[in-house]
Design a protein around this motif. Structure first.
Motif, PDB file in Angstrom:
ATOM      1  N   ALA A 249       0.827  -1.206   0.000  1.00  0.00           N
ATOM      2  CA  ALA A 249       0.000   0.000   0.000  1.00  0.00           C
ATOM      3  C   ALA A 249       0.860   1.254   0.000  1.00  0.00           C
ATOM      4  O   ALA A 249       0.468   2.294  -0.553  1.00  0.00           O
ATOM      5  N   ASP A 250       2.049   1.167   0.604  1.00  0.00           N
ATOM      6  CA  ASP A 250       2.947   2.316   0.630  1.00  0.00           C
ATOM      7  C   ASP A 250       3.426   2.670  -0.774  1.00  0.00           C
ATOM      8  O   ASP A 250       3.585   3.853  -1.115  1.00  0.00           O
ATOM      9  N   VAL A 251       3.646   1.662  -1.601  1.00  0.00           N
ATOM     10  CA  VAL A 251       4.071   1.909  -2.978  1.00  0.00           C
ATOM     11  C   VAL A 251       2.942   2.589  -3.751  1.00  0.00           C
ATOM     12  O   VAL A 251       3.176   3.542  -4.504  1.00  0.00           O
ATOM     13  N   VAL A 252       1.711   2.117  -3.554  1.00  0.00           N
ATOM     14  CA  VAL A 252       0.567   2.730  -4.224  1.00  0.00           C
ATOM     15  C   VAL A 252       0.460   4.202  -3.835  1.00  0.00           C
ATOM     16  O   VAL A 252       0.204   5.067  -4.688  1.00  0.00           O
ATOM     17  N   GLN A 253       0.677   4.501  -2.578  1.00  0.00           N
ATOM     18  CA  GLN A 253       0.601   5.889  -2.143  1.00  0.00           C
ATOM     19  C   GLN A 253       1.702   6.737  -2.766  1.00  0.00           C
ATOM     20  O   GLN A 253       1.500   7.915  -3.091  1.00  0.00           O
ATOM     21  N   GLN A 254       2.887   6.146  -2.951  1.00  0.00           N
ATOM     22  CA  GLN A 254       3.970   6.875  -3.614  1.00  0.00           C
ATOM     23  C   GLN A 254       3.639   7.110  -5.094  1.00  0.00           C
ATOM     24  O   GLN A 254       3.980   8.156  -5.653  1.00  0.00           O
ATOM     25  N   LEU A 255       2.973   6.144  -5.707  1.00  0.00           N
ATOM     26  CA  LEU A 255       2.585   6.309  -7.105  1.00  0.00           C
ATOM     27  C   LEU A 255       1.533   7.403  -7.270  1.00  0.00           C
ATOM     28  O   LEU A 255       1.366   7.961  -8.361  1.00  0.00           O
ATOM     29  N   ALA A 256       0.828   7.717  -6.190  1.00  0.00           N
ATOM     30  CA  ALA A 256      -0.239   8.718  -6.246  1.00  0.00           C
ATOM     31  C   ALA A 256       0.266  10.095  -6.657  1.00  0.00           C
ATOM     32  O   ALA A 256      -0.512  10.928  -7.131  1.00  0.00           O
ATOM     33  N   LYS A 257       1.569  10.343  -6.523  1.00  0.00           N
ATOM     34  CA  LYS A 257       2.094  11.658  -6.908  1.00  0.00           C
ATOM     35  C   LYS A 257       1.977  11.895  -8.413  1.00  0.00           C
ATOM     36  O   LYS A 257       2.067  13.047  -8.876  1.00  0.00           O
ATOM     37  N   HIS A 258       1.776  10.824  -9.182  1.00  0.00           N
ATOM     38  CA  HIS A 258       1.609  10.962 -10.629  1.00  0.00           C
ATOM     39  C   HIS A 258       0.151  11.170 -11.029  1.00  0.00           C
ATOM     40  O   HIS A 258      -0.136  11.380 -12.206  1.00  0.00           O
ATOM     41  N   VAL A 259      -0.753  11.066 -10.070  1.00  0.00           N
ATOM     42  CA  VAL A 259      -2.179  11.262 -10.326  1.00  0.00           C
ATOM     43  C   VAL A 259      -2.477  12.758 -10.310  1.00  0.00           C
ATOM     44  O   VAL A 259      -1.904  13.501  -9.506  1.00  0.00           O
ATOM     45  N   PRO A 260      -3.356  13.265 -11.195  1.00  0.00           N
ATOM     46  CA  PRO A 260      -3.713  14.690 -11.141  1.00  0.00           C
ATOM     47  C   PRO A 260      -4.117  15.115  -9.733  1.00  0.00           C
ATOM     48  O   PRO A 260      -4.801  14.380  -9.019  1.00  0.00           O
ATOM     49  N   ALA A 261      -3.690  16.315  -9.344  1.00  0.00           N
ATOM     50  CA  ALA A 261      -3.861  16.783  -7.965  1.00  0.00           C
ATOM     51  C   ALA A 261      -5.319  16.740  -7.522  1.00  0.00           C
ATOM     52  O   ALA A 261      -5.617  16.416  -6.359  1.00  0.00           O
ATOM     53  N   GLU A 262      -6.230  17.042  -8.430  1.00  0.00           N
ATOM     54  CA  GLU A 262      -7.650  17.102  -8.043  1.00  0.00           C
ATOM     55  C   GLU A 262      -8.235  15.733  -7.743  1.00  0.00           C
ATOM     56  O   GLU A 262      -9.349  15.634  -7.217  1.00  0.00           O
TER      57      GLU A 262
ATOM     58  N   GLY B 293     -16.815  10.091  -9.039  1.00  0.00           N
ATOM     59  CA  GLY B 293     -16.878   8.955  -9.951  1.00  0.00           C
ATOM     60  C   GLY B 293     -15.542   8.239 -10.026  1.00  0.00           C
ATOM     61  O   GLY B 293     -14.630   8.500  -9.224  1.00  0.00           O
ATOM     62  N   ASP B 294     -15.411   7.351 -10.969  1.00  0.00           N
ATOM     63  CA  ASP B 294     -14.182   6.583 -11.152  1.00  0.00           C
ATOM     64  C   ASP B 294     -13.347   7.209 -12.263  1.00  0.00           C
ATOM     65  O   ASP B 294     -13.874   7.571 -13.332  1.00  0.00           O
ATOM     66  N   HIS B 295     -12.041   7.293 -12.034  1.00  0.00           N
ATOM     67  CA  HIS B 295     -11.124   7.906 -12.990  1.00  0.00           C
ATOM     68  C   HIS B 295      -9.913   6.992 -13.154  1.00  0.00           C
ATOM     69  O   HIS B 295      -9.333   6.535 -12.164  1.00  0.00           O
ATOM     70  N   ASP B 296      -9.541   6.718 -14.399  1.00  0.00           N
ATOM     71  CA  ASP B 296      -8.394   5.859 -14.687  1.00  0.00           C
ATOM     72  C   ASP B 296      -7.210   6.703 -15.131  1.00  0.00           C
ATOM     73  O   ASP B 296      -7.351   7.632 -15.932  1.00  0.00           O
ATOM     74  N   VAL B 297      -6.034   6.360 -14.595  1.00  0.00           N
ATOM     75  CA  VAL B 297      -4.801   7.089 -14.904  1.00  0.00           C
ATOM     76  C   VAL B 297      -3.748   6.084 -15.341  1.00  0.00           C
ATOM     77  O   VAL B 297      -3.503   5.092 -14.646  1.00  0.00           O
ATOM     78  N   ARG B 298      -3.136   6.314 -16.492  1.00  0.00           N
ATOM     79  CA  ARG B 298      -2.057   5.445 -16.979  1.00  0.00           C
ATOM     80  C   ARG B 298      -0.711   6.096 -16.676  1.00  0.00           C
ATOM     81  O   ARG B 298      -0.474   7.260 -17.028  1.00  0.00           O
ATOM     82  N   LEU B 299       0.167   5.331 -16.014  1.00  0.00           N
ATOM     83  CA  LEU B 299       1.529   5.762 -15.727  1.00  0.00           C
ATOM     84  C   LEU B 299       2.461   5.047 -16.701  1.00  0.00           C
ATOM     85  O   LEU B 299       2.594   3.820 -16.645  1.00  0.00           O
ATOM     86  N   ALA B 300       3.095   5.807 -17.582  1.00  0.00           N
ATOM     87  CA  ALA B 300       3.905   5.206 -18.633  1.00  0.00           C
ATOM     88  C   ALA B 300       5.289   4.820 -18.107  1.00  0.00           C
ATOM     89  O   ALA B 300       5.895   5.534 -17.312  1.00  0.00           O
TER      90      ALA B 300
END
Length: 262
Positions: free
Chosen positions: A191-204, A229-236
């Motif tokens: 879960a800690d890794v997922v939270q670190q990946l969150a920095k690539h998600v749009p701020a809003e 709602g649900d929003h999908d984000v692709r990290l390249a």
């Protein structure tokens, strides 16, 4: 005057590769009438086969009880062909509130097989996907073959029509049999890794619940379950990856941390 530049989408597998990956994962399947037949009198509803298998060519083997009305209709159809659509569902391997990631529709002709052909096809399927139900072919279960005429893929990247030769030539993603366990491992143990990946998600969107959604050789997909709602984000990824070692390196790069992930 300058010309506006369109926003470049992160790279992703092409539609034929995504379709082949969904088919190879062997998710839930449903048989239904084609769009042209749906409103005709006497049409059947959605049918869940006992077993299904999508072959590399795009043909689909379906196993139904001998007495099933579709088996009877396939035998009675003109030229022994019944127009049918197979719907394949791509479901996320983690427990999301909207778990369907994509749909693949294969439309074609459903044909009964001779006893010899049915047994040979059952043996061929068993070589890659052993299933005791295949032993009942000819003993209460009938194996039929759907020959594809067209395919349609609908997923987060859009809706695409495919010809059978495009599907046949495409490889599945190299992580197709690794993705489910890996995403569940990421969700439950990192879960800690997922939270670190969150920095690539749009701020809003960062106040939402960020979940692992998908993995392919081009990147990682996250689902943000938010009040809106649900929003999908692709990290390249920085480059396409082919195996766990390269994947670990790309995750470390995205997280910005030197430790090994696995």
């Amino acid at each position: 005057m300058t010309t506006p530049t369109s926003i470049r989408r992160p790279p992703a597998p092409n539609p034929a590769e995504r379709a082949k990956t969904i088919a190879t994962r062997n998710g839930p399947a449903t048989l239904m009438p084609t769009a042209e037949q749906r409103d005709l009198p006497g049409q059947y509803g959605r049918v869940i086969p006992e077993l299904h298998h999508v072959h590399t060519s795009g043909s689909v083997s379906v196993l139904l009880p001998d007495e099933h009305h579709l088996v009877k209709r396939a035998h009675e159809a003109q030229r022994g062909e019944l127009a049918v659509m197979v719907e394949l569902t791509d479901q996320a391997p983690v427990d999301l509130r909207e778990p369907i990631r994509g749909l693949l529709w294969i439309t074609g002709w459903l044909r009964p097989l001779s006893e010899v052909s049915a047994r040979a096809r059952a043996v061929s399927i068993a070589e890659t996907r052993p299933d005791e139900r295949l032993l009942d072919v000819g003993h209460g279960l009938t194996l039929l073959r759907l020959t594809p005429a067209s395919l349609v893929l609908a997923d987060a990247e859009g809706t695409h029509s495919l010809r059978p030769h495009m599907f046949s030539a495409a490889p599945p993603d190299p992580f197709h049999d690794y993705e489910a366990a890996w995403l569940r491992h990421l969700e439950t143990d990192h879960a800690d890794v997922v939270q670190q990946l969150a920095k690539h998600v749009p701020a809003e969107l960062r106040d939402g619940w960020i979940r692992p959604l998908g993995l392919d050789r081009y990147g990682l997909r996250l689902r943000v379950e938010a009040d809106s709602g649900d929003h999908d984000v692709r990290l390249a990824f920085s480059r396409p990856v082919e195996g766990p070692q390269q994947l670990s390196g790309e995750i470390r790069r995205l997280v910005g941390c030197p430790y090994s992930f696995g």
